[in-house]
Motif scaffolding. Structure first.
Motif, PDB file in Angstrom:
ATOM      1  N   UNK A   8       0.862  -1.177   0.000  1.00 53.71           N
ATOM      2  CA  UNK A   8       0.000   0.000   0.000  1.00 53.71           C
ATOM      3  C   UNK A   8       0.902   1.230   0.000  1.00 53.71           C
ATOM      4  N   UNK A   9       0.781   2.030  -1.043  1.00 58.47           N
ATOM      5  CA  UNK A   9       1.655   3.192  -1.222  1.00 58.47           C
ATOM      6  C   UNK A   9       0.854   4.471  -0.975  1.00 58.47           C
ATOM      7  N   UNK A  10       1.223   5.194   0.075  1.00 54.68           N
ATOM      8  CA  UNK A  10       0.486   6.395   0.465  1.00 54.68           C
ATOM      9  C   UNK A  10       1.372   7.630   0.301  1.00 54.68           C
ATOM     10  N   UNK A  11       0.840   8.632  -0.368  1.00 56.80           N
ATOM     11  CA  UNK A  11       1.514   9.925  -0.481  1.00 56.80           C
ATOM     12  C   UNK A  11       0.929  10.870   0.557  1.00 56.80           C
ATOM     13  N   UNK A  12       1.768  11.342   1.462  1.00 58.64           N
ATOM     14  CA  UNK A  12       1.342  12.319   2.465  1.00 58.64           C
ATOM     15  C   UNK A  12       1.601  13.702   1.882  1.00 58.64           C
ATOM     16  N   UNK A  13       0.523  14.422   1.573  1.00 59.23           N
ATOM     17  CA  UNK A  13       0.606  15.697   0.869  1.00 59.23           C
ATOM     18  C   UNK A  13       0.445  16.841   1.860  1.00 59.23           C
ATOM     19  N   UNK A  14       1.520  17.584   2.082  1.00 55.50           N
ATOM     20  CA  UNK A  14       1.474  18.775   2.926  1.00 55.50           C
ATOM     21  C   UNK A  14       1.166  19.971   2.037  1.00 55.50           C
ATOM     22  N   UNK A  15      -0.021  20.584   2.171  1.00 52.91           N
ATOM     23  CA  UNK A  15      -0.381  21.676   1.263  1.00 52.91           C
ATOM     24  C   UNK A  15       0.229  23.016   1.632  1.00 52.91           C
ATOM     25  N   UNK A  16       0.977  23.086   2.745  1.00 52.78           N
ATOM     26  CA  UNK A  16       1.724  24.317   3.001  1.00 52.78           C
ATOM     27  C   UNK A  16       3.177  24.111   2.588  1.00 52.78           C
ATOM     28  N   UNK A  17       3.961  25.180   2.636  1.00 54.20           N
ATOM     29  CA  UNK A  17       5.321  25.119   2.091  1.00 54.20           C
ATOM     30  C   UNK A  17       6.387  24.856   3.150  1.00 54.20           C
ATOM     31  N   UNK A  18       5.982  24.477   4.352  1.00 53.53           N
ATOM     32  CA  UNK A  18       6.932  24.248   5.436  1.00 53.53           C
ATOM     33  C   UNK A  18       7.504  22.831   5.371  1.00 53.53           C
ATOM     34  N   UNK A  19       8.784  22.734   5.017  1.00 53.09           N
ATOM     35  CA  UNK A  19       9.436  21.425   4.999  1.00 53.09           C
ATOM     36  C   UNK A  19       9.619  20.885   6.410  1.00 53.09           C
ATOM     37  N   UNK A  42       6.348  11.626   0.832  1.00 46.06           N
ATOM     38  CA  UNK A  42       5.807  12.939   1.202  1.00 46.06           C
ATOM     39  C   UNK A  42       5.940  13.937   0.058  1.00 46.06           C
ATOM     40  N   UNK A  43       5.065  14.912   0.095  1.00 45.62           N
ATOM     41  CA  UNK A  43       5.070  16.019  -0.863  1.00 45.62           C
ATOM     42  C   UNK A  43       4.861  17.305  -0.067  1.00 45.62           C
ATOM     43  N   UNK A  44       5.696  18.302  -0.323  1.00 45.16           N
ATOM     44  CA  UNK A  44       5.533  19.622   0.294  1.00 45.16           C
ATOM     45  C   UNK A  44       5.177  20.614  -0.794  1.00 45.16           C
ATOM     46  N   UNK A  45       4.181  21.430  -0.549  1.00 41.51           N
ATOM     47  CA  UNK A  45       3.753  22.408  -1.544  1.00 41.51           C
ATOM     48  C   UNK A  45       4.883  23.381  -1.879  1.00 41.51           C
ATOM     49  N   UNK A  46       4.875  23.931  -3.087  1.00 36.49           N
ATOM     50  CA  UNK A  46       5.919  24.893  -3.484  1.00 36.49           C
ATOM     51  C   UNK A  46       5.943  26.131  -2.580  1.00 36.49           C
ATOM     52  N   UNK A  47       7.013  26.909  -2.719  1.00 34.76           N
ATOM     53  CA  UNK A  47       7.273  28.039  -1.815  1.00 34.76           C
ATOM     54  C   UNK A  47       6.189  29.111  -1.853  1.00 34.76           C
ATOM     55  N   UNK A  48       5.445  29.225  -2.942  1.00 37.28           N
ATOM     56  CA  UNK A  48       4.408  30.267  -2.988  1.00 37.28           C
ATOM     57  C   UNK A  48       3.126  29.860  -2.285  1.00 37.28           C
ATOM     58  N   UNK A  49       3.077  28.649  -1.724  1.00 37.94           N
ATOM     59  CA  UNK A  49       1.973  28.278  -0.839  1.00 37.94           C
ATOM     60  C   UNK A  49       2.277  28.830   0.551  1.00 37.94           C
ATOM     61  N   UNK A  50       1.257  29.147   1.360  1.00 42.27           N
ATOM     62  CA  UNK A  50       1.524  29.662   2.706  1.00 42.27           C
ATOM     63  C   UNK A  50       2.374  28.689   3.521  1.00 42.27           C
ATOM     64  N   UNK A  51       3.259  29.236   4.356  1.00 45.31           N
ATOM     65  CA  UNK A  51       4.076  28.391   5.224  1.00 45.31           C
ATOM     66  C   UNK A  51       3.255  27.825   6.369  1.00 45.31           C
ATOM     67  N   UNK A  52       2.155  28.471   6.684  1.00 49.36           N
ATOM     68  CA  UNK A  52       1.244  28.014   7.730  1.00 49.36           C
ATOM     69  C   UNK A  52      -0.171  28.362   7.286  1.00 49.36           C
ATOM     70  N   UNK A  53      -1.078  27.399   7.317  1.00 45.86           N
ATOM     71  CA  UNK A  53      -2.455  27.626   6.879  1.00 45.86           C
ATOM     72  C   UNK A  53      -3.286  28.000   8.097  1.00 45.86           C
ATOM     73  N   UNK A  54      -3.664  29.286   8.167  1.00 39.91           N
ATOM     74  CA  UNK A  54      -4.285  29.825   9.375  1.00 39.91           C
ATOM     75  C   UNK A  54      -5.705  30.329   9.190  1.00 39.91           C
ATOM     76  N   UNK A  55      -6.197  30.393   7.945  1.00 39.88           N
ATOM     77  CA  UNK A  55      -7.542  30.915   7.727  1.00 39.88           C
ATOM     78  C   UNK A  55      -8.036  30.510   6.341  1.00 39.88           C
ATOM     79  N   UNK A  56      -9.207  31.021   5.980  1.00 42.62           N
ATOM     80  CA  UNK A  56      -9.815  30.656   4.709  1.00 42.62           C
ATOM     81  C   UNK A  56      -9.012  31.065   3.494  1.00 42.62           C
TER      82      UNK A  56
END
Length: 266
Positions: A8-19, A42-56
């Motif tokens: 079972x191969x799972x990709x953990x996708x982090x939608x913010x840019x914090x490595x 794992x996948x980390x979103x590119x640098x233009x994604x927020x480093x921390x997702x804090x709101x809508x």
């Protein structure tokens, strides 16, 4: 069943840019002792994604950045499931699921996985016995998430607007911190005090049997919540409270989901 089909191969996708957050998430999953058949990437979103997702607005921005850069065709070839590692009603869960319609891939988020896990851990039906009337709740970061996650729980459970909230749900309690604060943003002493305070507020609300950690950045901080539970409920009762890390819950749920799909579709 071949070794290929049993993996079972799972990709953990982090939608913010914090490595750093991606690394914390990966460490939390690996700390549980993964079965040999479960492979994590794992996948980390590119640098233009927020480093921390804090709101809508951060949710919207992270969604746009990931969708513009994520190679969906490569994911279909190389993975069986995707775990969106942001504790929110993240649009990526729905949008990626739609794009993957007709494939054998499965998508969930750590919010959805935590909800399912909490409900599974608590008694299914109240029957007048104290142990059967336990509730579950969420300890999260900033104030924005209190209403967002409360609405998300209602939507996931299929409750219509105006319906009373499930009596098993004790609510959402915020620490006042941002996700990035758990990775060097503030001192460990501040994190401990804020997290314990929010946890005790939740535990005071009802007979709580399960505390859900409402931020991927909280990975590895279960002991702080355990201390709060023992201080609030006493050593014996506090030691029995379930503490759910959404990342661990998501990995376990997707592992079982992929295996169940193979069992019932093949």
């Amino acid at each position: 069943m071949s070794s290929r089909n049993s993996t079972v191969r799972v990709l953990v996708l982090n939608p913010n840019s914090s490595k750093d957050m991606t690394h914390g998430v990966e460490e939390a999953i690996r700390s549980i002792g993964l079965p040999k058949h479960l492979e994590l990437s794992t996948y980390t979103a590119p640098a233009d994604s927020p480093a921390s997702i804090n709101d809508g607005s951060d949710l919207e921005r992270s969604t746009a950045v990931v969708l513009s850069s994520f190679d969906i065709e490569d994911a279909i070839i190389n993975y069986d499931a995707i775990l969106v590692a942001c504790f929110s009603v993240h649009p990526l869960v729905t949008l990626l699921s739609r794009r993957l319609t007709g494939t054998r891939m499965h998508v969930t988020g750590i919010f959805e996985a935590s909800l399912v896990t909490a409900l599974t851990l608590l008694p299914a039906y109240p029957c007048g016995v104290k142990a059967s009337n336990k509730t579950w709740g969420i300890v999260t970061t900033g104030k924005f998430w209190e209403q967002h996650l409360t609405d998300g729980v209602a939507a996931y459970l299929g409750q219509r607007e105006g319906d009373p909230m499930s009596s098993k749900f004790a609510g959402v309690y915020s620490t006042g911190l941002d996700a990035g604060d758990f990775h060097g943003g503030v001192s460990p002493e501040v994190i401990r005090a804020k997290l314990k305070g929010a946890t005790k507020d939740l535990l005071c609300s009802s007979d709580v049997g399960c505390v859900v950690m409402g931020c991927a950045g909280m990975a590895g901080l279960e002991q702080i919540i355990r201390e709060a539970a023992r201080e609030q409920y006493g050593e014996e009762t506090g030691s029995r409270v379930f503490i759910v890390d959404g990342v661990k819950a998501g990995a376990g749920l997707l592992d079982q989901t992929v295996k169940s799909a193979r069992l019932f579709q093949e």
